[in-house]
Motif scaffolding. Structure first.
Motif, short mmCIF file in Angstrom:
data_model
loop_
_atom_site.label_atom_id
_atom_site.label_comp_id
_atom_site.label_asym_id
_atom_site.label_seq_id
_atom_site.Cartn_x
_atom_site.Cartn_y
_atom_site.Cartn_z
N HIS A 59 -23.84 127.82 30.80
CA HIS A 59 -23.59 127.38 32.63
C HIS A 59 -24.48 127.04 32.98
CE1 HIS A 59 -19.73 130.11 32.47
NE2 HIS A 59 -20.38 130.67 31.24
N TYR A 60 -25.26 126.08 32.45
CA TYR A 60 -26.58 125.45 32.98
C TYR A 60 -25.98 123.97 33.67
CZ TYR A 60 -30.22 127.45 29.93
OH TYR A 60 -30.92 127.99 29.80
N ASP A 61 -26.72 123.33 35.08
CA ASP A 61 -26.35 122.92 35.26
C ASP A 61 -26.44 121.14 34.59
OD1 ASP A 61 -25.86 124.16 37.38
OD2 ASP A 61 -27.82 124.56 38.62
N ASN A 62 -27.70 121.09 34.09
CA ASN A 62 -27.85 119.47 33.35
C ASN A 62 -28.18 119.70 31.38
OD1 ASN A 62 -29.22 119.00 35.63
ND2 ASN A 62 -30.69 120.29 35.95
N VAL A 63 -28.04 119.00 31.35
CA VAL A 63 -28.08 118.90 30.03
C VAL A 63 -29.11 119.11 29.37
CG1 VAL A 63 -27.02 117.18 27.84
CG2 VAL A 63 -25.97 117.40 29.93
N GLN A 64 -29.18 119.17 28.41
CA GLN A 64 -30.76 119.41 27.55
C GLN A 64 -31.35 118.61 27.02
OE1 GLN A 64 -30.64 122.10 30.32
NE2 GLN A 64 -32.99 122.57 28.57
N TYR A 65 -30.18 117.14 26.66
CA TYR A 65 -30.87 116.24 25.60
C TYR A 65 -29.79 115.40 25.98
CZ TYR A 65 -30.75 113.68 21.07
OH TYR A 65 -31.19 112.48 20.49
N TYR A 66 -30.56 113.88 25.99
CA TYR A 66 -30.18 113.01 25.72
C TYR A 66 -29.91 111.56 24.80
CZ TYR A 66 -28.07 113.84 30.30
OH TYR A 66 -27.38 115.05 31.35
N ALA A 67 -29.03 111.01 24.05
CA ALA A 67 -29.53 110.04 23.30
C ALA A 67 -30.20 109.37 23.15
CB ALA A 67 -27.53 109.96 22.30
N ASN A 68 -29.95 108.45 24.60
CA ASN A 68 -31.03 107.49 25.00
C ASN A 68 -32.16 107.87 25.31
OD1 ASN A 68 -28.89 105.72 24.08
ND2 ASN A 68 -27.69 106.05 25.69
N GLY A 69 -31.91 109.23 25.24
CA GLY A 69 -33.90 109.17 25.96
C GLY A 69 -34.29 110.27 25.04
N HIS A 70 -34.11 109.86 23.58
CA HIS A 70 -34.78 110.76 22.94
C HIS A 70 -36.43 110.12 22.78
CE1 HIS A 70 -33.97 112.66 18.65
NE2 HIS A 70 -35.53 112.52 19.07
N ASP A 71 -37.17 110.43 22.54
CA ASP A 71 -38.80 110.05 22.67
C ASP A 71 -39.70 110.94 21.52
OD1 ASP A 71 -39.68 112.53 23.64
OD2 ASP A 71 -40.20 111.83 25.49
N ASN A 72 -40.66 110.50 21.63
CA ASN A 72 -41.89 110.79 20.10
C ASN A 72 -41.83 111.97 19.95
OD1 ASN A 72 -41.63 108.42 18.77
ND2 ASN A 72 -43.08 107.16 19.56
N ASN A 73 -41.57 112.95 21.55
CA ASN A 73 -42.12 113.92 21.46
C ASN A 73 -40.82 115.07 21.47
OD1 ASN A 73 -44.67 113.90 22.97
ND2 ASN A 73 -44.08 113.57 24.70
N CYS A 74 -40.04 114.82 20.44
CA CYS A 74 -38.40 115.15 20.45
C CYS A 74 -38.47 115.24 18.97
CB CYS A 74 -38.20 114.56 21.41
SG CYS A 74 -36.54 115.74 21.03
N VAL A 75 -37.69 116.67 18.92
CA VAL A 75 -37.87 116.42 17.20
C VAL A 75 -36.21 117.58 17.04
CG1 VAL A 75 -37.72 117.18 14.62
CG2 VAL A 75 -39.70 116.15 16.17
#
Length: 172
Positions: A59-75
């Motif tokens: 029941h969050y308001d926001n998605v925690q991950y977006y495919a097009n927003g994947h950067d080098n600080n994310c695995v």
């Protein structure tokens, strides 16, 4: 059917190879596929789909991950298994079904486990436990865990006798 009560698991026509644990061989059985900014868009979209299921269930308001927003600080990681039911005579390799995913983010100098979502039928079967001990701890060290936690995650961490620091990164 595409409604809020339907869970559609992504299937890839080919076998997605597993990561190699720092201290051992590739984790076979139920696979663990790393997702990086260089991963195919379809793999990043599969991870985003699980982030959307996580958002809905928690029941969050926001998605925690977006495919097009994947950067080098994310695995990210996809939990995978063989999709035997999707196999046809003409296929050269075993199709792969994604059963869930999780995402780590590097915040300053600390890796943070931001979310984990596993299909309800695949829960409580030792899937997260397997990767927790032989991959996540070895790869990310003393990582933090983002709160709030689901009752299932609280129970899991108690069983692990986890000493991981709990952090709140933003509003849910």
């Amino acid at each position: 059917m595409n409604d809020k009560y339907t869970i559609a698991l992504p299937v890839f026509d080919e076998w997605l190879s597993s990561v190699v644990a720092p201290s051992g061989p590739a984790l076979r059985d139920l696979g663990l596929r790393a997702v990086s900014p260089e991963s195919r868009l379809s793999e990043r979209q599969a991870l985003e789909q699980f982030a959307r299921y996580f958002k809905s269930e928690m029941h969050y308001d926001n998605v925690q991950y977006y495919a097009n927003g994947h950067d080098n600080n994310c695995v990210g990681f996809l939990f995978t298994s063989s999709a035997l039911d999707m196999c046809t005579d003409g296929q050269k390799s075993m199709p792969t079904r994604c059963m869930g995913g999780c995402c780590f983010r590097k915040i300053k100098d600390t890796w943070v486990l931001c979310w984990v979502w596993i299909h309800p039928f695949a829960r409580k079967q030792g899937l997260l436990q397997k990767y927790w001990n032989c991959y996540f701890l070895e790869t990310f060290g003393d990582f933090a865990i983002e709160t709030p936690l689901s009752p299932s995650m609280e129970s899991f961490l108690q069983k692990q006798q986890s000493k991981h620091r709990l952090v709140r990164l933003g509003s849910a």
